[in-house]
Scaffold this motif. Structure first.
Motif, mmCIF file in Angstrom:
data_model
loop_
_atom_site.group_PDB
_atom_site.id
_atom_site.type_symbol
_atom_site.label_atom_id
_atom_site.label_comp_id
_atom_site.label_asym_id
_atom_site.label_seq_id
_atom_site.Cartn_x
_atom_site.Cartn_y
_atom_site.Cartn_z
ATOM 1 N N VAL A 148 0.834 -1.033 0.066
ATOM 2 C CA VAL A 148 0.129 -0.084 0.156
ATOM 3 C C VAL A 148 0.989 1.092 -0.089
ATOM 4 O O VAL A 148 1.728 1.305 0.959
ATOM 5 C CB VAL A 148 -0.880 0.106 1.274
ATOM 6 N N SER A 149 0.638 2.235 -1.014
ATOM 7 C CA SER A 149 1.508 3.526 -0.977
ATOM 8 C C SER A 149 0.534 4.644 -0.438
ATOM 9 O O SER A 149 -0.410 4.552 -0.478
ATOM 10 C CB SER A 149 1.808 3.777 -2.573
ATOM 11 N N ALA A 150 1.235 5.372 0.025
ATOM 12 C CA ALA A 150 0.676 6.579 0.962
ATOM 13 C C ALA A 150 1.594 7.779 0.738
ATOM 14 O O ALA A 150 2.866 7.523 0.776
ATOM 15 C CB ALA A 150 0.197 6.287 2.198
ATOM 16 N N ALA A 151 1.044 9.027 0.508
ATOM 17 C CA ALA A 151 1.923 10.094 0.567
ATOM 18 C C ALA A 151 2.560 10.413 2.167
ATOM 19 O O ALA A 151 3.667 10.647 2.240
ATOM 20 C CB ALA A 151 0.949 11.300 0.402
ATOM 21 N N LEU A 152 1.716 10.110 3.212
ATOM 22 C CA LEU A 152 2.234 9.971 4.829
ATOM 23 C C LEU A 152 1.733 8.856 5.150
ATOM 24 O O LEU A 152 0.631 8.246 5.235
ATOM 25 C CB LEU A 152 1.682 11.188 5.255
ATOM 26 N N PRO A 276 11.566 11.086 6.666
ATOM 27 C CA PRO A 276 10.838 11.384 5.337
ATOM 28 C C PRO A 276 9.881 10.609 4.950
ATOM 29 O O PRO A 276 10.102 9.147 4.949
ATOM 30 C CB PRO A 276 12.211 11.500 4.335
ATOM 31 N N GLY A 277 8.450 10.987 5.030
ATOM 32 C CA GLY A 277 7.477 10.214 4.615
ATOM 33 C C GLY A 277 6.670 9.497 5.726
ATOM 34 O O GLY A 277 5.649 9.119 5.548
ATOM 35 N N MET A 278 7.125 9.902 7.033
ATOM 36 C CA MET A 278 6.334 9.050 8.159
ATOM 37 C C MET A 278 6.733 9.868 9.598
ATOM 38 O O MET A 278 7.548 10.522 9.595
ATOM 39 C CB MET A 278 6.818 7.560 8.402
ATOM 40 N N VAL A 279 5.394 9.768 10.304
ATOM 41 C CA VAL A 279 5.554 10.633 11.541
ATOM 42 C C VAL A 279 5.237 9.496 12.671
ATOM 43 O O VAL A 279 4.689 8.601 12.084
ATOM 44 C CB VAL A 279 4.677 11.625 11.652
ATOM 45 N N LEU A 280 5.544 9.801 13.965
ATOM 46 C CA LEU A 280 5.121 8.860 14.665
ATOM 47 C C LEU A 280 3.986 9.711 15.670
ATOM 48 O O LEU A 280 4.148 10.831 15.748
ATOM 49 C CB LEU A 280 6.267 8.629 15.769
ATOM 50 N N THR A 317 2.461 16.630 -1.742
ATOM 51 C CA THR A 317 3.711 16.255 -2.395
ATOM 52 C C THR A 317 4.539 15.925 -1.314
ATOM 53 O O THR A 317 4.442 16.156 -0.278
ATOM 54 C CB THR A 317 4.111 17.600 -3.143
ATOM 55 N N PRO A 318 5.758 15.425 -1.631
ATOM 56 C CA PRO A 318 6.650 14.954 -0.609
ATOM 57 C C PRO A 318 7.289 16.158 0.058
ATOM 58 O O PRO A 318 7.356 16.257 1.360
ATOM 59 C CB PRO A 318 7.945 14.352 -1.539
ATOM 60 N N GLY A 319 7.400 17.258 -0.555
ATOM 61 C CA GLY A 319 7.663 18.636 0.059
ATOM 62 C C GLY A 319 6.969 19.091 1.179
ATOM 63 O O GLY A 319 6.934 19.433 2.371
ATOM 64 N N ALA A 320 5.679 18.856 0.693
ATOM 65 C CA ALA A 320 4.425 19.370 1.610
ATOM 66 C C ALA A 320 4.438 18.379 2.742
ATOM 67 O O ALA A 320 4.437 19.103 4.020
ATOM 68 C CB ALA A 320 3.094 19.399 0.870
ATOM 69 N N VAL A 324 4.902 19.370 6.723
ATOM 70 C CA VAL A 324 3.716 19.239 7.765
ATOM 71 C C VAL A 324 4.422 18.282 8.947
ATOM 72 O O VAL A 324 4.220 18.800 10.183
ATOM 73 C CB VAL A 324 2.632 18.355 7.178
ATOM 74 N N ALA A 325 5.362 17.362 8.619
ATOM 75 C CA ALA A 325 5.866 16.644 9.778
ATOM 76 C C ALA A 325 6.843 17.452 10.606
ATOM 77 O O ALA A 325 6.832 17.207 11.787
ATOM 78 C CB ALA A 325 6.610 15.690 9.041
ATOM 79 N N ALA A 326 7.525 18.312 9.971
ATOM 80 C CA ALA A 326 8.533 19.187 10.890
ATOM 81 C C ALA A 326 7.581 20.297 11.516
ATOM 82 O O ALA A 326 8.103 20.285 12.842
ATOM 83 C CB ALA A 326 9.524 19.869 9.968
ATOM 84 N N ARG A 327 6.744 20.683 11.106
ATOM 85 C CA ARG A 327 5.864 21.471 11.996
ATOM 86 C C ARG A 327 5.058 20.620 12.880
ATOM 87 O O ARG A 327 4.987 21.312 14.086
ATOM 88 C CB ARG A 327 4.931 22.201 11.202
ATOM 89 N N TYR A 328 4.567 19.703 12.831
ATOM 90 C CA TYR A 328 3.730 18.812 13.761
ATOM 91 C C TYR A 328 4.694 18.439 14.860
ATOM 92 O O TYR A 328 4.675 18.815 16.112
ATOM 93 C CB TYR A 328 3.446 17.483 13.066
#
Length: 406
Positions: A148-152, A276-280, A317-320, A324-328
């Motif tokens: 399964v692919s996902a943006a995040l 990159p691509g994942m958050v906890l 997008t990957p950049g977006a 988001v992850a950095a801001r979170y």
């Protein structure tokens, strides 16, 4: 285009709440969980007032209430003989969300799962993460052989998260555990959660939906192993002698003594909440002492924060996603550092068993029970609405001469 905007790995309180928040934004969301249905766990009973507010905004409080969630108004500290020392009253909060809700964690998960508009696959284990050639997480490989692919991708798979492999975690265990009992056929216990503070540690009792109750008993690490299930009846006799106030639930406790589950008490902090691509999210990122009801509520707060930031982005997008992850992490980590410290300070206050602390603690609590401003500040913080200083209570928790910092 990825199969989904967001892949959520783990259907606990944080994962399911996040799925609801994102579904209301119109995101394409998949939730996967290795359990075929939620297990009956003695944990996660209390929704703090801030969580009630957040879930109400998602339309989830009404179905939880229909399921039987029970209102809680106060956290009360008492002596072993039932004399009140101090109370933390949610009624001190301003606004309509001045109460908490009690529920069975299994029921909570089942209700949120049943109300979910997103794709929800139970009994589906995540075997591993998918990565691009540059190491970016692009989704997951499921046990059924599906990729399964996902943006995040969001890792909500608990304190022993397999998905955060490679991200260091600092763990500290407390010198005690909690024996948790589910009691049936109990007398009406009102809308208080009652903490009996004794020389042997904490005993926490509160009513649950359906005429049931929960009792948590603090024990030194490995003490329950020494008692064994064969020794429970004698141990309960000793417990009731030490805490006469529990005599009102003696019969239910003896009848349900084999419902016991032993829970660890520990705290942990993960060095990074993102790759990159994942958050906890939730316990995968941070763990706190369970006694003051912050763990599940912190996960719901994480979910709300991440969803709110995602709502500012149209195309993932990957950049977006990285932004988001950095801001979170930047916004949420300081909040959780405070929650961790608050949980640690209050846990130390309620669970310390040193002779000096046992002698001094009742006097300190009684001294502050008429301090409405201090009590309001503590309740405001504990309920999830702020992070005001609580220096006076930090001093109380340091009666053994140790630092109260996290």
């Amino acid at each position: 285009m990825p199969d989904y905007d967001v892949l959520i790995c783990g259907a606990g309180a944080g994962g399911l709440s996040l799925a609801h928040f994102l579904s209301r934004q119109g995101r394409r969301v998949l939730v996967v969980d290795k359990q075929s249905r939620p297990r009956d766990q003695h944990k996660g009973e209390l929704l703090q007032p801030r969580s009630v507010q957040l879930l109400s905004a998602a339309g989830l409080i009404e179905p939880l209430t229909r399921q039987g969630s029970r209102t809680v108004n106060r956290l009360v500290c008492r002596t072993a003989h039932d004399a009140e020392l101090v109370d933390l009253d949610f009624g001190l909060l301003d606004g309509p969300f001045n109460y908490g809700l009690l529920h069975f964690y299994r029921d909570f998960r089942e209700v949120l799962g049943a109300e979910l508009a997103a794709d929800y696959r139970q009994g589906t284990k995540v075997e591993g993460l998918l990565r691009s050639s540059d190491g970016r997480v692009t989704g997951a490989r499921l046990a059924c052989g599906t990729e399964v692919s996902a943006a995040l991708t969001v890792a909500c798979d608990g304190p022993r998260s397999r998905l955060r492999a490679g991200i260091p975690s600092s763990q500290r265990r407390y010198g005690h555990q909690l024996a948790a009992f589910e009691l049936t056929g109990v007398p009406e216990l009102g809308t208080d959660m009652t903490m009996y503070l004794t020389s042997a540690g904490l005993r926490l009792l509160f009513g649950m939906p359906g005429g049931r109750a929960r009792l948590y008993v603090q024990l030194p690490v490995n003490r329950f192993r020494d008692i064994g299930r064969a020794g429970l009846a004698d141990w309960i006799t000793t417990l009731l002698r030490e805490v006469p106030a529990l005599s009102k639930v003696e019969s239910p406790l003896r009848a349900n003594m084999h419902s016991v589950q032993v829970l660890p008490a520990w705290r942990a902090s993960v060095s990074a909440w993102q790759v990159p691509g994942m958050v906890l999210l939730g316990d995968a990122a941070h763990t706190v002492h369970p006694v003051v009801g912050q763990g599940m509520n912190a996960a719901i707060g994480d979910a709300w924060s991440l969803a709110s930031i995602l709502s500012t982005v149209d195309v993932l997008t990957p950049g977006a996603v990285d932004s988001v992850a950095a801001r979170y992490e930047a916004e949420r980590r300081p909040v959780m550092a405070y929650v961790a410290r608050l949980s640690h300070v209050l846990a130390r206050l309620f669970t310390t068993t040193s002779a000096v602390a046992t002698l001094v603690r009742p006097h300190l609590l009684r001294h502050n029970r008429d301090n409405a401003a201090l009590r309001r500040r503590i309740v405001h913080n504990m309920a999830g609405f702020g992070s005001d200083p609580f220096t006076a209570w930090a001093v109380m928790s340091a009666v053994r001469g140790r630092s109260a910092s996290y």
